[in-house]
Design a protein around this motif. Structure first.
Motif, short mmCIF file in Angstrom:
data_model
loop_
_atom_site.label_atom_id
_atom_site.label_comp_id
_atom_site.label_asym_id
_atom_site.label_seq_id
_atom_site.Cartn_x
_atom_site.Cartn_y
_atom_site.Cartn_z
N ALA A 170 0.83 -1.20 0.00
CA ALA A 170 0.00 0.00 0.00
C ALA A 170 0.87 1.26 0.00
CB ALA A 170 -0.93 -0.01 1.21
N TYR A 171 1.92 1.24 0.80
CA TYR A 171 2.84 2.38 0.83
C TYR A 171 3.50 2.58 -0.54
CZ TYR A 171 6.96 5.20 1.78
OH TYR A 171 7.91 6.17 1.73
N SER A 172 3.93 1.48 -1.16
CA SER A 172 4.57 1.58 -2.48
C SER A 172 3.61 2.17 -3.50
CB SER A 172 5.04 0.21 -2.92
OG SER A 172 6.04 -0.30 -2.05
N MET A 173 2.35 1.77 -3.43
CA MET A 173 1.34 2.27 -4.35
C MET A 173 1.19 3.79 -4.20
SD MET A 173 -0.97 1.49 -6.64
CE MET A 173 -2.55 1.99 -7.32
N ILE A 174 1.06 4.24 -2.96
CA ILE A 174 0.89 5.67 -2.72
C ILE A 174 2.15 6.44 -3.09
CG2 ILE A 174 0.45 7.41 -0.95
CD1 ILE A 174 -1.98 5.77 -1.87
N LYS A 175 3.31 5.82 -2.91
CA LYS A 175 4.56 6.48 -3.29
C LYS A 175 4.59 6.78 -4.78
CE LYS A 175 9.60 5.91 -3.19
NZ LYS A 175 10.73 5.03 -2.78
N PHE A 176 4.17 5.81 -5.61
CA PHE A 176 4.09 6.03 -7.05
C PHE A 176 3.20 7.22 -7.37
CE2 PHE A 176 5.54 1.56 -7.68
CZ PHE A 176 6.52 1.82 -8.63
N LEU A 179 4.73 10.72 -6.06
CA LEU A 179 5.87 11.20 -6.83
C LEU A 179 5.42 12.09 -7.98
CD1 LEU A 179 8.22 8.07 -6.98
CD2 LEU A 179 8.61 10.21 -5.74
N GLN A 180 4.18 11.90 -8.41
CA GLN A 180 3.63 12.72 -9.49
C GLN A 180 2.69 13.80 -8.99
OE1 GLN A 180 2.60 10.60 -13.21
NE2 GLN A 180 3.09 8.70 -12.12
N ASP A 181 2.02 13.56 -7.86
CA ASP A 181 1.11 14.56 -7.32
C ASP A 181 0.95 14.32 -5.82
OD1 ASP A 181 -0.83 16.35 -6.64
OD2 ASP A 181 -2.31 15.69 -8.11
N ALA A 182 1.68 15.08 -5.03
CA ALA A 182 1.66 14.91 -3.57
C ALA A 182 0.48 15.60 -2.92
CB ALA A 182 2.96 15.43 -2.97
N SER A 183 -0.37 16.25 -3.74
CA SER A 183 -1.50 16.99 -3.18
C SER A 183 -2.80 16.18 -3.20
CB SER A 183 -1.71 18.28 -3.96
OG SER A 183 -2.14 18.00 -5.30
N LEU A 208 2.30 7.25 9.43
CA LEU A 208 3.57 7.83 9.85
C LEU A 208 4.59 7.80 8.71
CD1 LEU A 208 5.38 9.00 12.09
CD2 LEU A 208 5.94 6.65 12.74
N ALA A 209 4.67 6.67 8.02
CA ALA A 209 5.61 6.56 6.91
C ALA A 209 5.25 7.52 5.78
CB ALA A 209 5.62 5.11 6.39
N MET A 210 3.97 7.66 5.51
CA MET A 210 3.54 8.56 4.43
C MET A 210 3.81 10.01 4.79
SD MET A 210 0.05 6.49 3.38
CE MET A 210 -0.59 7.73 2.28
N ARG A 211 3.61 10.37 6.06
CA ARG A 211 3.89 11.74 6.47
C ARG A 211 5.40 12.04 6.43
NH1 ARG A 211 0.36 10.51 11.18
NH2 ARG A 211 -1.77 11.15 10.66
N PHE A 213 8.01 10.33 4.85
CA PHE A 213 8.78 10.15 3.62
C PHE A 213 8.10 10.69 2.37
CE2 PHE A 213 10.07 6.61 6.46
CZ PHE A 213 11.39 6.97 6.63
N LEU A 214 6.78 10.88 2.41
CA LEU A 214 6.06 11.35 1.22
C LEU A 214 5.43 12.73 1.42
CD1 LEU A 214 4.22 8.01 0.26
CD2 LEU A 214 6.46 8.84 -0.52
N SER A 215 5.47 13.21 2.66
CA SER A 215 4.91 14.53 2.98
C SER A 215 3.43 14.63 2.65
CB SER A 215 5.68 15.64 2.25
OG SER A 215 7.04 15.65 2.65
N VAL A 216 2.71 13.53 2.87
CA VAL A 216 1.26 13.54 2.69
C VAL A 216 0.62 13.10 4.00
CG1 VAL A 216 1.34 13.08 0.22
CG2 VAL A 216 1.24 11.16 1.82
N ASP A 217 -0.59 13.58 4.24
CA ASP A 217 -1.27 13.30 5.50
C ASP A 217 -2.62 12.65 5.22
OD1 ASP A 217 -1.84 13.19 8.16
OD2 ASP A 217 -2.38 15.30 8.36
N PRO A 218 -2.65 11.33 5.05
CA PRO A 218 -3.89 10.64 4.75
C PRO A 218 -4.81 10.57 5.96
CG PRO A 218 -2.18 9.04 5.17
CD PRO A 218 -1.51 10.39 5.22
N SER A 219 -6.10 10.58 5.71
CA SER A 219 -7.07 10.40 6.78
C SER A 219 -7.52 8.94 6.79
CB SER A 219 -8.26 11.32 6.59
OG SER A 219 -8.92 11.05 5.35
N VAL A 220 -8.20 8.54 7.85
CA VAL A 220 -8.69 7.17 7.98
C VAL A 220 -10.21 7.18 7.91
CG1 VAL A 220 -8.76 5.12 9.43
CG2 VAL A 220 -6.72 6.56 9.42
#
Length: 288
Positions: A170-176, A179-183, A208-211, A213-220
């Motif tokens: 899941a992390y790898s998917m979001i990383k892809f 990398l193109q749109d962090a917003s 935590l990993a997404m915040r 290393f990817l600078s994104v803040d996902p909600s649950v």
């Protein structure tokens, strides 16, 4: 065709009806219950008063129709190749709920003809005005074409289970994607949770990993328990929200739908949604 589609879009933009939210349902790998989530999420949204359309984009492996116990007569490709009208590829399930089966032969969107592109834009110009929510059930994992399409959506709902491999994928998917749109707006659903705390811990690690290393803040959006009612509903080919409305997993799904609806403000115009403009960008890649 271009002039007709443009005229239609301008007409739609003058309408006062809010534009549908375009949601990509994604997972890092297969087998986490993504399509089953999509089917039941759609029922929960309908129960909350929304009109919902599912577009099965899991090309060649789509199974949304099986979960509904339905057999589509035509597929999206039949419309795009001008073999069928739009209304013929939309398969109704019940009032306020329908789906479009993807079919085969749609693997690389950049290879679609100009006619197919124009027909897709025209279709979603219409569909965005007829539905409140359009759910795109994407294929598992990341490919260039699927990422391009996901980036065109208004929001992303990521399905993962508490298993370490699922969280990693899941992390790898979001990383892809990032990398193109962090917003992008990203929401997480933890599925097949045996213990509530395990689900919360795994999602917390993913956040935590997404915040970090990817600078994104996902909600649950929520947590869905591992429940025998889910398996029984799949066998019966009826979504568990409908077949077992009093089951814990069904009540959790309704709560997720409630959070989804009230936790975000709906788009009020095609300009604010941006979905059609972004879809155009996907198809223009490689054409100039």
């Amino acid at each position: 065709m271009h002039d007709q589609a443009e005229a239609l879009r301008l007409k739609m933009m003058k309408s006062q009806r809010p534009v549908a939210r375009a949601i990509a349902i994604v997972s890092g790998k297969g087998g986490v219950g993504k399509s089953n989530f999509t089917a039941n999420f759609s029922y929960a949204l309908v129960a909350k008063g929304k009109k919902v359309l599912i577009v099965d984009m899991d090309i060649g492996m789509g199974n949304i129709h099986i979960l509904f116990g339905a057999t589509p007569t035509y597929h999206l490709k039949d419309y795009l190749t001008d073999q069928q009208q739009l209304q013929n590829v939309v398969t109704p399930i019940e009032e306020n709920l329908a789906f479009i089966a993807g079919g085969s032969g749609l693997e690389s969107v950049v290879e679609w003809s100009d006619m197919m592109f124009e027909r897709l834009i025209e279709a979603f110009s219409v569909l965005q005005m007829e539905y409140d929510v359009i759910l795109f059930d994407m294929g598992a994992g990341a490919t260039k074409s699927s990422i391009d399409l996901i980036l065109a959506m208004d929001e992303i709902v990521l399905i993962a289970t508490p298993e370490p491999t699922s969280i990693t994928d899941a992390y790898s998917m979001i990383k892809f994607i990032c990398l193109q749109d962090a917003s992008k707006t990203i929401k997480i659903v933890s599925n097949r949770v045996l213990k509530e705390q395990d689900g919360r811990d795994s999602v917390a690690r993913l956040q935590l990993a997404m915040r970090k290393f990817l600078s994104v803040d996902p909600s649950v959006l929520g947590f869905l328990p591992d429940d025998i009612h889910v398996r029984n509903a799949v066998i019966a080919q009826v979504p568990f929200v409908k077949l077992y409305p009093n089951a814990k997993v069904s009540k959790r799904m309704l709560a997720i739908a409630d959070t989804f609806i009230h936790g975000n403000k709906p788009c009020t115009s095609i300009e604010t949604s941006g979905f059609l403009d972004k879809i155009k960008g996907v198809f223009l890649k490689g054409r100039v």
